[in-house]
Design an enzyme around this catalytic site. Structure first.
Site, short mmCIF file in Angstrom:
data_model
loop_
_atom_site.label_atom_id
_atom_site.label_comp_id
_atom_site.label_asym_id
_atom_site.label_seq_id
_atom_site.Cartn_x
_atom_site.Cartn_y
_atom_site.Cartn_z
N TYR A 141 8.17 -9.37 1.80
CA TYR A 141 7.61 -10.67 1.43
C TYR A 141 8.68 -11.76 1.31
O TYR A 141 8.36 -12.94 1.40
CB TYR A 141 6.87 -10.57 0.08
N LYS A 191 8.74 5.45 2.80
CA LYS A 191 8.64 5.89 4.19
C LYS A 191 10.05 6.31 4.58
O LYS A 191 10.66 5.78 5.51
CB LYS A 191 8.08 4.73 5.04
N ASP A 223 2.07 7.01 4.30
CA ASP A 223 0.91 7.32 5.16
C ASP A 223 0.11 8.51 4.63
O ASP A 223 -1.11 8.45 4.50
CB ASP A 223 1.33 7.52 6.63
N ASP A 247 0.85 -3.49 -1.99
CA ASP A 247 -0.24 -4.42 -1.64
C ASP A 247 -1.36 -3.67 -0.93
O ASP A 247 -2.53 -3.79 -1.28
CB ASP A 247 0.33 -5.53 -0.75
N ASP A 251 -5.37 -2.33 -2.50
CA ASP A 251 -6.70 -2.64 -1.94
C ASP A 251 -7.44 -1.34 -1.60
O ASP A 251 -8.64 -1.22 -1.82
CB ASP A 251 -6.60 -3.50 -0.67
C1 IPM Z 1 -2.38 -9.71 -3.59
C2 IPM Z 1 -2.70 -10.61 -2.44
C3 IPM Z 1 -1.48 -11.48 -2.15
C4 IPM Z 1 -0.35 -10.57 -1.77
C5 IPM Z 1 -1.71 -12.56 -1.08
C6 IPM Z 1 -2.83 -13.50 -1.47
C7 IPM Z 1 -0.46 -13.33 -0.79
O1 IPM Z 1 -3.09 -9.87 -1.33
O2 IPM Z 1 -2.07 -10.20 -4.69
O3 IPM Z 1 -2.46 -8.49 -3.42
O4 IPM Z 1 -0.23 -10.14 -0.62
O5 IPM Z 1 0.47 -10.26 -2.65
MG MG Z 2 -3.26 -7.80 -1.68
#
Ligand code: IPM
Ligand code: MG
Length: 364
Positions: A141, A191, A223, A247, A251
């Site tokens: 990032y 990884k 993975d 990240d 999710d």
């Molecule tokens: C998160 C989001 C952010 C990230 C985006 C909105 C930049 O996906 O907080 O997980 O990638 O960190």
């Molecule tokens: Mg995210």
């Protein structure tokens, strides 16, 4: 002493879920006579429209001086064409970096009442209670060099994954300490069979394990761990991962809970200050309809009370209230329910007051 909370509603459903979170915060603070000042500032698309930048100086200064920051979400179709530092997301990333909140704590707990709301079988998700500790201010990032050079077929784009041993160590310490307060199992994600940064990551975490002999440490490749998370999530306690892996895995883990809208997060640094936000985005399709799920933000408020405002009692009251409300089917559309955002907040506030031994109406 009065706690100073900076609120950044942001874009899309951000203002709606933040309002819901603040109404629950106000209810419990009133009941407990806890003094809190709320200071609202711009971030993301609305900041671009009004100030020409996703993170105005005024917002950053206010955040620096705050005890805690509560953020909704940033971004939306109106600003998607912007590039680089002008993007909404760049404002959020800069805020995380400037505040040096390097450890992003993302708990994922499967509520028994929602075990059938996921795409996975109930017997797989049942009992899941895990926390992902995501490194938040380094890696791909922020790594340099990054950018694009050349044109046409010769154009080259580059991101860099960069980690120092010190950056790895400080986030790993947060994860080890968290594991000590839970089931004492830590999985470090990397990884290392391919990436050099992952090899350093594994060495640093391994060396640190000697200081936490009561924690059982395991290393897993990202993975195969992504598969394990779907196969046996209940066997996972605390996970620590670099920024990009964290990240993606967070999710994926949200699928277990039934909706992204349920999940809170706390971004913590070396001080008690923290940045609290639900992990969902600005959800343009839901904006303005009063149907967004506020549980992630309400639970983020609970994390804020616990970590930055030192009110474990109020955090527990909110978390218990959320448990009860979910059991009683107080659910938004993403979970198959029909309750609106504000009504969810009202129900949680009432239940939290009951938990604190206050009858609704008497508190405000
Ligand atoms: C998160 C989001 C952010 C990230 C985006 C909105 C930049 O996906 O907080 O997980 O990638 O960190
Ligand atoms: Mg995210």
């Amino acid at each position: 002493m009065k706690a100073n909370v900076v609120v950044l509603p942001g874009d899309g459903v951000g203002p709606e879920v933040v309002n819901a979170g603040l109404s629950v915060l106000a209810a419990v603070c009133d009941a407990a006579n806890a003094q809190i000042s709320i200071d609202v500032h711009l971030i993301g698309g609305r900041a671009i429209d009004e100030c020409g930048t996703p993170l105005p100086d005024e917002t950053l200064d206010a955040c620096r001086a705050a005890d805690a920051i509560l953020l909704g979400a940033v971004g939306g179709p109106a600003w998607d064409h912007l590039r680089g530092e002008r993007r909404c997301e760049a404002g959020l990333l800069r805020l995380r970096r400037e505040l040096d909140v390097f450890a992003n704590v993302r708990p994922v707990k499967v509520h028994p009442h929602l075990a059938d709301r996921t795409t996975l079988r109930t017997e797989v998700t049942r009992g899941t209670d895990l926390v992902i500790v995501r490194e938040l201010t380094g890696g791909a990032y922020f790594g340099q060099p990054r950018g694009r050079i050349g044109t046409g077929h010769d154009e080259i784009a580059r991101d860099s994954i960069v980690y120092s041993a010190a950056e790895i160590e400080r986030v790993a310490r947060v994860a080890f300490a968290l594991a000590q307060s839970r089931r004492r199992e830590l999985i470090s994600i990397d990884k290392a069979n391919v990436l050099i940064t992952s090899q350093l990551w594994r060495e640093v975490v391994t060396a640190l394990a000697a200081e936490y002999p009561d924690v059982k440490l395991a290393h897993e490749l990202v993975d195969s761990f992504a598969m394990r998370l779907m196969r046996e999530p209940a066997s996972v306690d605390v996970v620590v991962a670099e920024n990009l892996f964290g990240d993606i895995l967070s999710d994926e883990a949200a699928v277990l809970a039934g909706s992204l809208g349920l999940l809170p997060s706390a971004s913590l640094g070396a001080t008690d200050q923290g940045l609290y936000e639900p992990i969902h985005g600005s959800a343009p399709a839901l904006t303005g309809r009063g149907i967004a799920n506020p549980y992630g933000t309400i639970l983020s408020v609970a994390m804020m009370l616990r970590h930055s405002l030192h009110r474990e009692d109020l955090a527990v009251a909110i978390e218990s209230a959320v448990e009860v409300c979910i059991t009683e089917d107080v659910l938004t559309a993403d979970l198959g329910g029909t309750t609106g955002t504000d009504d969810v907040a009202g129900a949680v506030a009432r239940e939290a007051l009951r938990h604190l031994g206050v009858h609704s109406g008497a508190a405000s």
